[in-house]
Every structure is written in C-alpha cells, then in structure tokens.
Enzyme design. Structure first.
Site, PDB file in Angstrom:
ATOM      1  N   ASN A 112       4.276 -30.868  38.855  1.00 13.34           N
ATOM      2  CA  ASN A 112       3.209 -29.884  38.739  1.00 13.34           C
ATOM      3  C   ASN A 112       1.855 -30.490  39.085  1.00 13.34           C
ATOM      4  O   ASN A 112       1.630 -31.682  38.874  1.00 13.34           O
ATOM      5  CB  ASN A 112       3.178 -29.292  37.325  1.00 13.34           C
ATOM      6  CG  ASN A 112       4.476 -28.592  36.993  1.00 13.34           C
ATOM      7  OD1 ASN A 112       5.242 -28.243  37.902  1.00 13.34           O
ATOM      8  ND2 ASN A 112       4.757 -28.416  35.731  1.00 13.34           N
ATOM      9  N   HIS A 129       3.150 -34.893  42.770  1.00  8.76           N
ATOM     10  CA  HIS A 129       2.633 -34.056  43.851  1.00  8.76           C
ATOM     11  C   HIS A 129       1.123 -33.886  43.812  1.00  8.76           C
ATOM     12  O   HIS A 129       0.591 -33.019  44.487  1.00  8.76           O
ATOM     13  CB  HIS A 129       3.311 -32.675  43.807  1.00  8.76           C
ATOM     14  CG  HIS A 129       4.786 -32.751  44.073  1.00  8.76           C
ATOM     15  ND1 HIS A 129       5.668 -31.773  43.663  1.00  8.76           N
ATOM     16  CD2 HIS A 129       5.539 -33.696  44.669  1.00  8.76           C
ATOM     17  CE1 HIS A 129       6.886 -32.106  44.027  1.00  8.76           C
ATOM     18  NE2 HIS A 129       6.843 -33.276  44.636  1.00  8.76           N
ATOM     19  N   CYS A 167     -19.968 -35.162  60.426  1.00  2.00           N
ATOM     20  CA  CYS A 167     -18.883 -35.303  61.425  1.00  2.00           C
ATOM     21  C   CYS A 167     -17.947 -34.106  61.410  1.00  2.00           C
ATOM     22  O   CYS A 167     -17.012 -34.027  62.209  1.00  2.00           O
ATOM     23  CB  CYS A 167     -18.103 -36.586  61.172  1.00  2.00           C
ATOM     24  SG  CYS A 167     -16.977 -36.450  59.778  1.00  2.00           S
TER      25      CYS A 167
HETATM   26  C1  BV8 Z   1       8.631 -35.780  51.751  1.00  2.00           C
HETATM   27  C2  BV8 Z   1       2.092 -29.603  45.839  1.00  2.00           C
HETATM   28  C3  BV8 Z   1       8.979 -37.605  53.179  1.00  2.00           C
HETATM   29  C4  BV8 Z   1       1.473 -28.583  46.748  1.00  2.00           C
HETATM   30  C5  BV8 Z   1       4.497 -29.487  46.241  1.00  2.00           C
HETATM   31  C6  BV8 Z   1      11.279 -31.071  56.732  1.00  2.00           C
HETATM   32  C7  BV8 Z   1      10.143 -31.828  57.028  1.00  2.00           C
HETATM   33  C8  BV8 Z   1       9.556 -32.652  56.072  1.00  2.00           C
HETATM   34  C9  BV8 Z   1      10.094 -32.722  54.823  1.00  2.00           C
HETATM   35  C10 BV8 Z   1      11.202 -31.945  54.531  1.00  2.00           C
HETATM   36  C11 BV8 Z   1      11.810 -31.136  55.465  1.00  2.00           C
HETATM   37  N1  BV8 Z   1      12.865 -30.529  54.870  1.00  2.00           N
HETATM   38  C12 BV8 Z   1      12.949 -30.907  53.590  1.00  2.00           C
HETATM   39  C13 BV8 Z   1      11.967 -31.780  53.384  1.00  2.00           C
HETATM   40  C14 BV8 Z   1      11.665 -32.425  52.181  1.00  2.00           C
HETATM   41  C15 BV8 Z   1      10.654 -31.545  51.468  1.00  2.00           C
HETATM   42  C16 BV8 Z   1      11.410 -30.569  50.607  1.00  2.00           C
HETATM   43  O1  BV8 Z   1      11.988 -30.973  49.623  1.00  2.00           O
HETATM   44  N2  BV8 Z   1      11.444 -29.289  51.018  1.00  2.00           N
HETATM   45  C17 BV8 Z   1      12.167 -28.298  50.242  1.00  2.00           C
HETATM   46  C18 BV8 Z   1      11.456 -26.944  50.313  1.00  2.00           C
HETATM   47  C19 BV8 Z   1      13.584 -28.222  50.803  1.00  2.00           C
HETATM   48  N3  BV8 Z   1       9.861 -32.451  50.683  1.00  2.00           N
HETATM   49  C20 BV8 Z   1       8.694 -32.906  51.155  1.00  2.00           C
HETATM   50  O2  BV8 Z   1       8.180 -32.547  52.183  1.00  2.00           O
HETATM   51  C21 BV8 Z   1       8.065 -33.965  50.283  1.00  2.00           C
HETATM   52  N4  BV8 Z   1       7.704 -35.087  51.103  1.00  2.00           N
HETATM   53  O3  BV8 Z   1       9.808 -35.524  51.751  1.00  2.00           O
HETATM   54  O4  BV8 Z   1       8.073 -36.824  52.446  1.00  2.00           O
HETATM   55  C22 BV8 Z   1       9.048 -37.012  54.537  1.00  2.00           C
HETATM   56  C23 BV8 Z   1       7.891 -36.943  55.283  1.00  2.00           C
HETATM   57  C24 BV8 Z   1       7.977 -36.424  56.589  1.00  2.00           C
HETATM   58  C25 BV8 Z   1       9.204 -35.969  57.085  1.00  2.00           C
HETATM   59  C26 BV8 Z   1      10.354 -36.021  56.293  1.00  2.00           C
HETATM   60  C27 BV8 Z   1      10.269 -36.531  55.013  1.00  2.00           C
HETATM   61  C28 BV8 Z   1       6.806 -33.425  49.640  1.00  2.00           C
HETATM   62  C29 BV8 Z   1       7.182 -32.368  48.632  1.00  2.00           C
HETATM   63  C30 BV8 Z   1       5.948 -31.993  47.808  1.00  2.00           C
HETATM   64  C31 BV8 Z   1       5.483 -30.623  48.178  1.00  2.00           C
HETATM   65  N5  BV8 Z   1       4.376 -30.225  47.316  1.00  2.00           N
HETATM   66  N6  BV8 Z   1       3.447 -29.188  45.471  1.00  2.00           N
HETATM   67  C32 BV8 Z   1       1.113 -27.327  46.010  1.00  2.00           C
HETATM   68  O5  BV8 Z   1       1.402 -27.181  44.808  1.00  2.00           O
HETATM   69  O6  BV8 Z   1       0.492 -26.457  46.674  1.00  2.00           O
HETATM   70  S1  BV8 Z   1       6.036 -29.004  45.777  1.00  2.00           S
HETATM   71  C33 BV8 Z   1       6.004 -27.622  44.808  1.00  2.00           C
HETATM   72  O7  BV8 Z   1       7.376 -27.382  44.521  1.00  2.00           O
HETATM   73  C34 BV8 Z   1       5.347 -27.751  43.448  1.00  2.00           C
HETATM   74  O8  BV8 Z   1       4.896 -29.044  43.143  1.00  2.00           O
HETATM   75  C35 BV8 Z   1       6.512 -27.394  42.505  1.00  2.00           C
HETATM   76  O9  BV8 Z   1       6.401 -27.963  41.263  1.00  2.00           O
HETATM   77  C36 BV8 Z   1       7.601 -28.014  43.267  1.00  2.00           C
HETATM   78  C37 BV8 Z   1       9.007 -27.836  42.892  1.00  2.00           C
HETATM   79  O10 BV8 Z   1       9.244 -26.494  42.604  1.00  2.00           O
HETATM   80  P1  BV8 Z   1       9.563 -26.139  41.071  1.00  2.00           P
HETATM   81  O11 BV8 Z   1       8.637 -26.886  40.200  1.00  2.00           O
HETATM   82  O12 BV8 Z   1      11.001 -26.345  40.820  1.00  2.00           O
HETATM   83  O13 BV8 Z   1       9.145 -24.638  41.008  1.00  2.00           O
HETATM   84  P2  BV8 Z   1      10.030 -23.395  41.420  1.00  2.00           P
HETATM   85  O14 BV8 Z   1       9.109 -22.229  41.455  1.00  2.00           O
HETATM   86  O15 BV8 Z   1      10.887 -23.723  42.601  1.00  2.00           O
HETATM   87  O16 BV8 Z   1      11.044 -23.221  40.197  1.00  2.00           O
HETATM   88  C38 BV8 Z   1      10.527 -22.883  38.933  1.00  2.00           C
HETATM   89  C39 BV8 Z   1      11.681 -23.032  37.967  1.00  2.00           C
HETATM   90  O17 BV8 Z   1      11.190 -22.751  36.652  1.00  2.00           O
HETATM   91  C40 BV8 Z   1      12.830 -22.076  38.213  1.00  2.00           C
HETATM   92  O18 BV8 Z   1      14.038 -22.790  38.138  1.00  2.00           O
HETATM   93  C41 BV8 Z   1      12.723 -21.086  37.058  1.00  2.00           C
HETATM   94  O19 BV8 Z   1      14.000 -20.606  36.660  1.00  2.00           O
HETATM   95  C42 BV8 Z   1      12.135 -21.952  35.998  1.00  2.00           C
HETATM   96  N7  BV8 Z   1      11.420 -21.261  34.930  1.00  2.00           N
HETATM   97  C43 BV8 Z   1      10.762 -20.073  34.989  1.00  2.00           C
HETATM   98  N8  BV8 Z   1      10.213 -19.793  33.776  1.00  2.00           N
HETATM   99  C44 BV8 Z   1      10.531 -20.842  32.958  1.00  2.00           C
HETATM  100  C45 BV8 Z   1      11.287 -21.766  33.693  1.00  2.00           C
HETATM  101  N9  BV8 Z   1      11.749 -22.910  33.168  1.00  2.00           N
HETATM  102  C46 BV8 Z   1      11.466 -23.141  31.875  1.00  2.00           C
HETATM  103  N10 BV8 Z   1      10.741 -22.298  31.094  1.00  2.00           N
HETATM  104  C47 BV8 Z   1      10.264 -21.156  31.608  1.00  2.00           C
HETATM  105  N11 BV8 Z   1       9.544 -20.318  30.835  1.00  2.00           N
END
Ligand code: BV8
Length: 259
Positions: A112, A129, A167
């Site tokens: 988060n 992140h 810049c």
């Molecule tokens: C990386 C900051 C190496 C920004 C975030 C293609 C090219 C490049 C990379 C990739 C690619 N394909 C895949 C990747 C890897 C990629 C990735 O994982 N993509 C996913 C979509 C498949 N990762 C990256 O790019 C990472 N870097 O790999 O670098 C690299 C470099 C170049 C090339 C290759 C590799 C960087 C990832 C970081 C991204 N930034 N946040 C912003 O916030 O604006 S990630 C973002 O998602 C948030 O931080 C968030 O926290 C995070 C994860 O999501 P969740 O927290 O799980 O949130 P979500 O909504 O999904 O789920 C919520 C959950 O809560 C649900 O399960 C729900 O049921 C539950 N819930 C609901 N209510 C409750 C609850 N639980 C408990 N109590 C409740 N009351």
C-alpha cells in the site's frame, strides 16, 4: 473466537492463532484490502467518476504519465485528496499493538502507498510500492552540473504537475509504477523476512502483483505457515496453509490481540 462451521483447520482461526503464538518471527504482507475499512477503495475496485474508463494498470505507468501527465497527475491528486479524511482501522491498530508488545518479532511488508500503517504507529514498515503523498522528479535535471543535482525550482500551477521552471522537468508521485523496479533494499529486506519467518500473514491482497505476491511463496518454500486473510478468494489461497474468510479489521484483531 468464532469456530468455523466445518472444523477444517484450513479455515480455523484458532489453528492460525496457535501458529502465530508459537512463531518466533512473523512476516505480514498487506494489500489494499486492509485499508478498505478505512474507506479507501482497493486498487482493483471499480474505478469511479472520471476514472471509470481507465484501468489502474494503465494509469500507474511511466509511459502513461509521459503521454498524459495531466490525466495521471489528476488521478493521483484525487487519491491524495481522498486520503485526507481517512483514519487507520482496527486491522492497522492490531498490527501496531502486536509490534509494540513483541518488539522485533513482526515485520510488516506492505504494497500500500496510503501510509496508513505508518500513521497507525507501525514501525519498520517495508513499503514495497512507495508513498502516495511524496513526489520526486521524473528525470534528472537537464541543466544541473551533476546528474544527482535535483531541479532547483518546483513551480506548481493549479491542476498541472509541478515542474521545474528552468528545465521543464516534471514532478511525479514517489510510487513504484508497473514496469518499474521496486526499491532494491526494501525488497531484499522483505524477501529476508519472508524466508526467515515461521508464519506469514497475508492480509487484504488479491495476490496478483509481483514480485510482492511472490513473497508468500518464498515464505512457504522456506517452511513458514502461510495464513491468508481476505473476504474473497485470492491467487495466493493455494499457497496458504490457512485461508480465513473475513475482513482484516475483524480478523487481524482476532488473530493478534491478547497474543
Ligand atoms: C516489476 C503503486 C520488474 C502505484 C502498485 C509486464 C511488464 C512489466 C512488468 C510486468 C509485466 N507483466 C507483469 C509484470 C509484473 C508487474 C505485475 O505484477 N503486474 C500484474 C498486474 C500482473 N509488476 C510490476 O511491474 C512491478 N515491477 O515487476 O519490475 C520488471 C521491470 C520491467 C519489466 C519487467 C519486470 C511493479 C509493481 C508495482 C505496481 N504499483 N502500486 C499506485 O498505487 O498507483 S501496485 C498496486 O497493486 C497497489 O500497490 C496495490 O496494493 C497492489 C496490489 O493489489 P492489491 O493490494 O492486492 O489490491 P487489489 O485491489 O488487487 O485487491 C484488494 C484485495 O483486498 C482483494 O483481494 C479483496 O478481496 C480484498 N479486500 C477487500 N476488502 C477487504 C479485503 N481484504 C481484507 N479486508 C477487507 N475489508
């Protein structure tokens, strides 16, 4: 302690609570769901208002910001604004209280960027992140004598991303965008905590984003008990020894308080 209808240990908070009691070291991985009960929409909740037609993955990238700085900046400005009236919830506080009762025993790793764990008083938070409320420069300053010199002047005009008057460099949110590397030291510390813990508690994450989600597998492979806390199924359920269905504000106090 509510006993589950079917006494399946995989769904029994009492079994999970026992594993926590016996663990010398605990790693916790949180996601956007632990802030949901503070009123912060999760990362993959349906986007609302202006953002209905955009996927977060398409806004949270450097390419999107370079192509549409105003749009991406406005998205972050709106998220920052939304955080202003928000408070940590019982889930955040249960983690902080446990850390205070057992110094050094619980390492908190979060995906988060909302700063709520830190505001709840948690210490040593590994923020994989970044931080939504901080800015940094998009590029090195074009006029600086040394590459590490930051731009001298940040000019903020209403609605535009702050920029360098000399810049033209843009300020950007200090978060990790998709396609960007995570801060190396933070990720290394999180990986070490995952490999050295006896229990990993995974709360409020869909487990879709890597390398963060991979920490749960690292913990499992190193022999830790993995406990998932989520009201819905996640991509990490099959890695878990226990899957507890419920919200973090309800289950984290149940698992941690009184320990
Ligand atoms: C990386 C900051 C190496 C920004 C975030 C293609 C090219 C490049 C990379 C990739 C690619 N394909 C895949 C990747 C890897 C990629 C990735 O994982 N993509 C996913 C979509 C498949 N990762 C990256 O790019 C990472 N870097 O790999 O670098 C690299 C470099 C170049 C090339 C290759 C590799 C960087 C990832 C970081 C991204 N930034 N946040 C912003 O916030 O604006 S990630 C973002 O998602 C948030 O931080 C968030 O926290 C995070 C994860 O999501 P969740 O927290 O799980 O949130 P979500 O909504 O999904 O789920 C919520 C959950 O809560 C649900 O399960 C729900 O049921 C539950 N819930 C609901 N209510 C409750 C609850 N639980 C408990 N109590 C409740 N009351």
């Amino acid at each position: 302690m509510t006993a589950p209808p079917s006494h399946d240990p995989r769904h029994d908070p009492r079994q999970a609570r026992q594993w926590i009691a016996q663990a010398a070291r605990i790693a916790v991985l949180t996601g956007a769901g632990v802030s949901a009960e503070s009123g912060v929409p999760t990362f993959r909740d349906a986007q609302t208002g202006l953002w209905t037609h955009f996927r977060p993955e398409d806004l949270a990238t450097e390419q999107a910001f370079r192509a549409h700085p105003q749009r991406v900046w406005d998205w972050y400005a709106e998220r920052r604004e939304m955080l202003r009236g928000v408070q940590p919830n019982a889930g955040h506080h249960a983690l902080t209280a446990f850390q205070q009762r057992h110094p050094g025993r619980l390492t908190l790793i979060t995906q988060n960027v909302d700063g709520l764990h830190q505001r709840a008083g948690s210490t040593g938070v590994l923020a994989l992140h970044g931080n939504l409320s901080a800015d940094r420069w998009l590029d090195p300053c074009a006029l600086a004598r040394r590459p590490q010199d930051a731009c001298p002047v940040e000019r903020a005009e209403p609605g535009r991303p702050p920029h360098c008057a000399q810049c033209g460099n843009l300020a950007r949110p200090d978060v990790v965008w998709f396609g960007e590397m995570l801060p190396a030291e933070t990720l290394a510390a999180a990986s070490r905590a995952a490999r050295e813990c006896q229990v990993m508690l995974v709360a409020g994450t869909s487990g879709q984003v890597y390398p963060a989600a991979g920490l749960a597998l690292q913990a499992r492979q190193a022999g830790a008990k993995v406990i998932v806390v989520n009201p819905a199924p996640t991509e990490l359920d099959e890695v878990a020894h226990a899957v507890l269905t419920g919200t973090s504000a309800q289950l984290l106090p149940e698992l941690l308080d009184g320990q």
